[in-house]
Scaffold this motif. Structure first.
Motif, PDB file in Angstrom:
ATOM      1  N   LEU A 190      64.284  43.566-126.782  1.00  0.00           N
ATOM      2  CA  LEU A 190      65.154  44.679-126.410  1.00  0.00           C
ATOM      3  C   LEU A 190      65.056  44.980-124.917  1.00  0.00           C
ATOM      4  N   GLU A 191      63.868  44.874-124.367  1.00  0.00           N
ATOM      5  CA  GLU A 191      63.708  45.079-122.922  1.00  0.00           C
ATOM      6  C   GLU A 191      64.507  44.035-122.153  1.00  0.00           C
ATOM      7  N   LEU A 192      64.454  42.785-122.613  1.00  0.00           N
ATOM      8  CA  LEU A 192      65.245  41.728-121.989  1.00  0.00           C
ATOM      9  C   LEU A 192      66.733  42.005-122.155  1.00  0.00           C
ATOM     10  N   ALA A 193      67.129  42.446-123.341  1.00  0.00           N
ATOM     11  CA  ALA A 193      68.537  42.744-123.598  1.00  0.00           C
ATOM     12  C   ALA A 193      69.050  43.842-122.666  1.00  0.00           C
ATOM     13  N   GLU A 194      68.224  44.841-122.405  1.00  0.00           N
ATOM     14  CA  GLU A 194      68.630  45.935-121.526  1.00  0.00           C
ATOM     15  C   GLU A 194      68.882  45.456-120.110  1.00  0.00           C
ATOM     16  N   LYS A 195      68.199  44.400-119.685  1.00  0.00           N
ATOM     17  CA  LYS A 195      68.458  43.830-118.360  1.00  0.00           C
ATOM     18  C   LYS A 195      69.730  42.983-118.367  1.00  0.00           C
ATOM     19  N   LEU A 196      69.877  42.174-119.407  1.00  0.00           N
ATOM     20  CA  LEU A 196      71.027  41.276-119.465  1.00  0.00           C
ATOM     21  C   LEU A 196      72.343  42.025-119.643  1.00  0.00           C
ATOM     22  N   VAL A 197      72.302  43.140-120.374  1.00  0.00           N
ATOM     23  CA  VAL A 197      73.548  43.843-120.685  1.00  0.00           C
ATOM     24  C   VAL A 197      74.195  44.449-119.440  1.00  0.00           C
ATOM     25  N   THR A 198      73.437  44.595-118.360  1.00  0.00           N
ATOM     26  CA  THR A 198      73.999  45.138-117.125  1.00  0.00           C
ATOM     27  C   THR A 198      74.763  44.085-116.331  1.00  0.00           C
ATOM     28  N   LEU A 199      74.659  42.825-116.734  1.00  0.00           N
ATOM     29  CA  LEU A 199      75.253  41.730-115.974  1.00  0.00           C
ATOM     30  C   LEU A 199      76.655  41.411-116.487  1.00  0.00           C
ATOM     31  N   SER A 200      77.348  40.559-115.764  1.00  0.00           N
ATOM     32  CA  SER A 200      78.720  40.207-116.094  1.00  0.00           C
ATOM     33  C   SER A 200      78.760  39.313-117.328  1.00  0.00           C
ATOM     34  N   ARG A 201      79.485  39.751-118.354  1.00  0.00           N
ATOM     35  CA  ARG A 201      79.594  38.945-119.575  1.00  0.00           C
ATOM     36  C   ARG A 201      80.239  37.584-119.310  1.00  0.00           C
ATOM     37  N   PRO A 202      81.346  37.510-118.549  1.00  0.00           N
ATOM     38  CA  PRO A 202      81.899  36.173-118.269  1.00  0.00           C
ATOM     39  C   PRO A 202      80.905  35.263-117.559  1.00  0.00           C
ATOM     40  N   ALA A 203      80.101  35.822-116.658  1.00  0.00           N
ATOM     41  CA  ALA A 203      79.126  35.001-115.949  1.00  0.00           C
ATOM     42  C   ALA A 203      78.009  34.541-116.884  1.00  0.00           C
ATOM     43  N   LEU A 204      77.535  35.436-117.753  1.00  0.00           N
ATOM     44  CA  LEU A 204      76.510  35.048-118.710  1.00  0.00           C
ATOM     45  C   LEU A 204      77.015  33.915-119.605  1.00  0.00           C
ATOM     46  N   SER A 205      78.230  34.049-120.092  1.00  0.00           N
ATOM     47  CA  SER A 205      78.795  33.019-120.958  1.00  0.00           C
ATOM     48  C   SER A 205      78.964  31.704-120.212  1.00  0.00           C
TER      49      SER A 205
END
Length: 255
Positions: A190-205
């Motif tokens: 969940l701590e990792l998810a909280e960091k990732l969720v702030t980033l751009s979804r298209p870029a993550l994908s």
């Protein structure tokens, strides 16, 4: 939303937790398969999904052996297709999925964890693909995903010996991406998810697609695919907002 075998909760904007809840060992029978599919159908705009377990000592112990032992060949095919189908949904690059593994992840349970984008392991986690003991091989992606994570030799060692890989070794060989204290895998995920969720979804994908392409394409084609991805992010993704936010010294406003 709550299913008998999979409970679902939101853990903040864009983060959804799917918790396996089928004692005694979270066997991946139809209840969990259907529960995961229903949860993914209802995932909406969730950017990050964490898959965890509430069954002590188990992430998931494998396929439903009792179910398999009582079905014919056609039903075996149908069951395998349904299991592979939901794992492929978790593996899709449209969102980041994180497996929070405390306890045993064996057989189909490890295949479930490997289908996720990332794996966080508690120190008590153990991983294995023991299907040869049943006269079978992993049939939900295990023979394909494990070599991509740990290499051919290590994958063969794990599958041919049917041994259980302790968490520290799993982390060292790349089967687990992060290693945390026992019982802390979900909190760390969940701590990792909280960091990732702030980033751009298209870029993550795009990162996930490009890295996957590195295993599927010759190097020169992989380079071209990377160029296509970054160009698309610049033209139609959230790169303009990210660049403007950087220059404006403010947090980006990603969707």
């Amino acid at each position: 939303m709550t299913d008998d075998a999979v409970s679902v909760r939101d853990a903040g904007p864009g983060i959804r937790v799917l918790t396996l809840a089928r004692p005694p060992a979270n066997a991946l029978g139809l209840p969990i398969i259907d529960g995961l599919n229903a949860a993914l159908d209802d995932a909406g705009d969730a950017k990050i999904i964490v898959v965890a377990s509430e069954v002590p000592g188990f992430f998931a112990a494998g396929a439903d052996i009792k179910h398999m032992s009582g079905i014919d060949a056609a039903s075996f095919t149908a069951y395998g297709d349904r299991l592979r189908g939901v794992l492929d949904r978790l593996a899709a690059p449209e969102r980041v999925t994180i497996a929070a593994v405390d306890g045993l992840a064996l057989g189909g349970g490890l295949e479930l964890a490997m289908a996720c984008t990332l794996r966080v392991a508690g120190a008590d986690a153990r991983f294995g693909l023991p299907e040869v003991k049943l006269g079978l091989i992993p049939g939900a992606g295990g023979t394909q995903r494990l070599p991509r994570l740990v290499g051919r030799g290590r994958a063969l060692d794990i599958m041919l010996t049917a041994r259980q890989v302790p968490a520290a070794e799993a982390h060292a060989i790349g089967l687990a991406d992060r290693l945390v204290d026992a019982g802390k895998a979900e909190a760390a995920a969940l701590e990792l998810a909280e960091k990732l969720v702030t980033l751009s979804r298209p870029a993550l994908s795009a990162v996930v697609r490009a890295v996957d392409a590195a295993f599927d394409l010759p190097l020169e084609q992989g380079f071209r695919y990377e160029v296509e991805q970054v160009q698309d992010l610049f033209e139609t993704g959230e790169a303009p907002e990210g660049l403007a936010a950087f220059l404006g010294k403010r947090p980006p406003k990603f969707a």
